[in-house]
Structures are given as structure tokens and as C-alpha cells.
Design a protein around this motif. Structure first.
Motif, mmCIF file in Angstrom:
data_model
loop_
_atom_site.group_PDB
_atom_site.id
_atom_site.type_symbol
_atom_site.label_atom_id
_atom_site.label_comp_id
_atom_site.label_asym_id
_atom_site.label_seq_id
_atom_site.Cartn_x
_atom_site.Cartn_y
_atom_site.Cartn_z
ATOM 1 N N SER A 187 0.840 -1.200 0.000
ATOM 2 C CA SER A 187 0.000 0.000 0.000
ATOM 3 C C SER A 187 0.872 1.246 0.000
ATOM 4 C CB SER A 187 -0.895 0.013 1.244
ATOM 5 O OG SER A 187 -1.682 -1.148 1.318
ATOM 6 N N SER A 188 0.560 2.182 -0.886
ATOM 7 C CA SER A 188 1.346 3.416 -0.923
ATOM 8 C C SER A 188 0.589 4.540 -0.229
ATOM 9 C CB SER A 188 1.658 3.812 -2.363
ATOM 10 O OG SER A 188 0.484 4.248 -3.022
ATOM 11 N N THR A 189 1.364 5.432 0.352
ATOM 12 C CA THR A 189 0.746 6.549 1.069
ATOM 13 C C THR A 189 -0.034 7.447 0.113
ATOM 14 O OG1 THR A 189 2.864 7.690 0.887
ATOM 15 C CG2 THR A 189 2.367 6.615 2.980
ATOM 16 N N SER A 190 0.437 7.525 -1.142
ATOM 17 C CA SER A 190 -0.288 8.366 -2.113
ATOM 18 C C SER A 190 -1.675 7.782 -2.380
ATOM 19 C CB SER A 190 0.505 8.475 -3.415
ATOM 20 O OG SER A 190 0.557 7.234 -4.080
ATOM 21 N N GLU A 191 -1.736 6.439 -2.437
ATOM 22 C CA GLU A 191 -3.015 5.783 -2.686
ATOM 23 C C GLU A 191 -3.968 6.012 -1.510
ATOM 24 O OE1 GLU A 191 -2.645 1.605 -3.015
ATOM 25 O OE2 GLU A 191 -4.757 1.280 -3.513
ATOM 26 N N ILE A 192 -3.435 5.890 -0.308
ATOM 27 C CA ILE A 192 -4.254 6.106 0.883
ATOM 28 C C ILE A 192 -4.776 7.540 0.906
ATOM 29 C CG2 ILE A 192 -4.210 6.207 3.407
ATOM 30 C CD1 ILE A 192 -2.124 3.915 3.289
ATOM 31 N N ALA A 193 -3.885 8.477 0.573
ATOM 32 C CA ALA A 193 -4.283 9.886 0.552
ATOM 33 C C ALA A 193 -5.405 10.122 -0.451
ATOM 34 C CB ALA A 193 -3.066 10.748 0.220
ATOM 35 N N LYS A 194 -5.235 9.524 -1.618
ATOM 36 C CA LYS A 194 -6.246 9.704 -2.664
ATOM 37 C C LYS A 194 -7.592 9.132 -2.207
ATOM 38 C CE LYS A 194 -4.826 9.351 -6.970
ATOM 39 N NZ LYS A 194 -4.297 8.638 -8.157
ATOM 40 N N LYS A 195 -7.543 7.939 -1.628
ATOM 41 C CA LYS A 195 -8.768 7.282 -1.175
ATOM 42 C C LYS A 195 -9.437 8.071 -0.040
ATOM 43 C CE LYS A 195 -9.167 2.762 -1.359
ATOM 44 N NZ LYS A 195 -8.749 1.383 -1.153
ATOM 45 N N ALA A 196 -8.620 8.735 0.753
ATOM 46 C CA ALA A 196 -9.153 9.511 1.871
ATOM 47 C C ALA A 196 -9.587 10.909 1.424
ATOM 48 C CB ALA A 196 -8.109 9.618 2.976
#
Lengths: 215, 215
Positions: free
Chosen positions: A40-49
Motif C-alpha cells: 500500500s502506498s501513502t499516495s493511494e491512501i491519501a487519494k482514497k481519503a
DNA sequence: CTCCGAAATGAGTGATTACTCACTCTAATT
DNA sequence: AATTAGAGTGAGTAATCACTCATTTCGGAG
């Protein structure tokens, strides 16, 4: 649903988190659970959030800090109490037989356990690789649970309802079978057709006729 | 040690692998097992194998191809046969009681299972996230094992040594307890002091007095 | 020895990674 | 209205990622 919201609410409230922080945690749980921590990438988490990536690092120094911040409080505040909850009822003789107690315990917590699966999955995934989490898991969850479970076991042993095997072995075997069912049912083979009630009943009967003293 | 070498040898021979390929596979197993697939880099594996990174991609098109090339053949050629091996002895009435059979089966394979732990760890890790592996695992391992185990169970049921619970449930409960012991012993709490023989005996007794018919 | 094809190489690729930082915005306090 | 503190931002960074490819090395056949 209500209880899960309460759980997250409780977790959120205590630290007075902002909306964005709640969204980050929710997105992180979802992502970690689906793809695993490392993938899991932090950019993906940020986008999802729906949040800028920098916002994550404002609140969590590192990615690992985000992981620990999710799993650790759930271990202390939630999982241990969940499993141990109502064990005193046994000592108050509310359940006369071990079967009753097991059935009540499992049925009681099943729905909640299902909803906790994402976090449980993360824990199962990461505990082998994160010594920090493993140590916490051991101190907070395992010791507590085994302590409480052993007390209950001793109680039933004194009543002559359980064989004289050492409590820690009885605890290990009992917990193994409950977790084994849930693991098979919801993680390994969720695609199979399961008759949940029936399989729970079989599990209980199996445990009991393995541990129950025959007079 | 001898059996493990035989296992890898067999795996190596069939595909006529070069020295470097063997080193790559060995290094990959070690790395994947220690850090998990996603957290392992191909450069690290190459370094550990004493090989250029390009050499890995000469033999395995992608990193995931390397993972599958390790796990898949071990599932087909090794794990399934290992678990199912000698089950015909039961039907030949070599083991009169279920206890004997269980004890022989577990003791027989324990050392080998311990040495397979790195690969088992990789499988446990990746099966939840790799649909390809999960499908293979289900087709090759689970179906085979459950089929064979169910045959054995039916044999003992006909002898009146096991209760009349459906074979697939008996299989699930038995396998759960064997794997539960190994998982607790070697993955979750290897740091605890274990009396292996004693704990195996307790596990067998637990299984039996849960499933054994009382006359 | 010559030749050849496969094996092996490692510098190089663009993409992605976790993380930083100078900056803006918001809302409460003075 | 001015000040301030913290939440939020997003372009930017160095490092690392999986993977490529032109080139070299190796081993056996002729």
C-alpha cells in the motif's frame, strides 16, 4: 453496524481527531487490509481519503507510524476487552455448562468479529514482520486473554466440567478451534457455502467432547 | 536436512536448473519468508544470491513470476504428497486406531514441516493477496487433501471409531488442530518454551476425545 | 583454436516510493 | 482588526523500485 460505529467513534473521540484524520484512518484500514501494508502506498491512501499526501505525514511521522497507530489502540481498547467481556458472568454461575458459555461467547461476538476482519487481517499479516506489533500483541492481547480464559477454565475444572489438562493447553486448544473456524470461514474459504449455525454447533460439540469430563 | 535437500533437488532436477538459478530460488525463499513478498526487492535477492539483477529477469519474466515459480511447484509436487503420503496404509489396516494414525502422521512429518516453514510462511502471507496462488492452492492442495482425508475418515467411521459427523467437518476440525498447533508453536510463539511431544500428545487426545465414539 | 548460442552481466530507464517544506487557509483569541 | 496556532496543501526530492538491453563471458561442438 452500531457497535462498529461505536468502536471507531470511541477510538476517534479519545484522541479528538479531525474529519480528515478519520478519513485517513478509514482509508488506511481499507487499503492495508486489501493489499497488505508493504504493497500500500501513502499516495493511494491519501487519494482514497480525499486528502493531500502531506496531511498524512502531518499526523503520522512515518508510514509505519500510521500502521501502529491503527493496530495498537485497537488491540488495547477493543480486541482484548471484546474477547474477555462478560467472562465474570461465568464466575457468577450465569452459565452452568461450558457449552452454554461457549455458544453465548461465540454467537455474541460473531457479527462484531466479522466487521473487525479488516483489522484482524492487517494484524495477522503484519505481526510476523513487525516486532513492535508482535511484542504489543503479546503483552496486551495474548497475556490478557490467556489469563482470563484460564480463570474461566479453572472455574469449570473445579466444578468437574472440564478434564484436568493444564489450563494453558485447554486455552490454546479452545482458542485454536474458534479462530480456526473463523479463519476458514471468512478468510481462507469465504467462497464456499457455509451453514454457520451448524458449523458453530459442531465446533462447540467437538471442543466439548474433547474437553468434557465423562461421568 | 537430507529430506529437504531431496525436496529441493527434486524440484531443481526436473527443470534442469543452473547453479545460479538454484541460488536465486534459495535466496528468494529466504528473503520472501523474512520480509514478505512486497517488501523484498529483486536487487536484494540478487545480491543475496551472488548474482546480477538481470540474471533474475532472464529466468523469471517478472517478480511475481519468481514468487509463483517457487510456491506453485512446491504445492503440487511436495506439500500435497507430503500430507497425503501413506494414507493408504490406513486402508490396509496398518493403523488400527485413529490415535495411532494421527500420531504416526504428525510425528512422521513434523521435522519436514519445520524445514518447510519458510515456504509455508510465504504461502500464508501471499495467498490472501494473490488470487492466482489462492486458486492453485485450492485446486491442488485443499481439494486433494480433503479428498484423501475424507477417505480415511470414512474408513474409520465404518469401523465405528469416529462419530457420524460429516467427513468434511471432521476433516476441517482435525486439520485446524494440527495446523493450529504448528502455527502457535513455530510462527506465533516460537519464543515460548514448548514440550513438543507432550503438546502433540495433548492435541491428539483432544482431537480423539472430541471425535471418538464412546461405546 | 574458432565459432556460436545461451548465460550472465550491470549500467541505465522511467515510474513510484516515502517523506519534506514553504506556504495557505481557517478559526479562535485578544 | 490584528495575531496566532495548527490543519491542510501539493510541488518537489532523493532514493529505490521492477525491469531492459547492449555487451561480455562461458562452455561445448566442429
Amino acid at each position: 453496524m452500531i457497535e462498529e460505529e461505536l468502536m471507531l467513534q470511541q477510538l476517534f473521540d479519545e484522541d479528538k481527531l479531525t474529519d480528515k484524520q478519520k478519513k485517513i484512518i478509514t482509508a488506511a484500514i481499507e487499503t492495508f487490509s486489501e493489499k497488505g501494508y508493504a504493497a500500500s502506498s501513502t499516495s493511494e491512501i491519501a487519494k482514497k481519503a480525499g486528502v493531500a499526501e502531506g496531511t498524512i505525514f502531518r499526523h503520522y511521522k512515518t508510514k509505519k507510524d500510521l500502521l501502529v497507530s491503527i493496530v495498537a489502540p485497537l488491540m488495547t481498547k477493543f480486541i482484548a476487552p471484546l474477547v474477555v467481556k462478560d467472562f465474570n458472568k461465568v464466575l457468577d454461575r450465569e452459565y452452568e455448562t461450558v457449552e452454554e458459555f461457549l455458544r453465548a461467547t461465540i454467537e455474541n461476538r460473531r457479527d462484531l468479529l466479522i466487521r473487525m476482519l479488516p483489522v484482524v487481517k492487517i494484524m495477522l499479516q503484519e505481526i510476523p514482520f513487525q516486532p513492535e506489533l508482535r511484542a504489543q500483541f503479546f503483552d496486551l492481547v495474548v497475556k490478557n486473554i490467556f489469563n482470563s480464559v484460564e480463570k474461566v477454565i479453572k472455574g469449570y475444572q473445579e466444578k468437574g466440567l472440564l478434564i484436568d489438562m493444564p489450563p494453558e493447553s485447554i486455552a490454546r486448544l479452545t482458542i485454536t478451534n474458534i479462530l480456526g473456524f473463523l479463519f476458514s470461514r471468512y478468510i481462507l474459504f469465504p467462497q464456499l457455502e457455509w451453514d454457520d449455525e451448524l458449523e458453530i454447533e459442531r465446533t462447540i460439540q467437538f471442543i466439548m467432547h474433547g474437553l468434557g469430563k465423562k461421568d
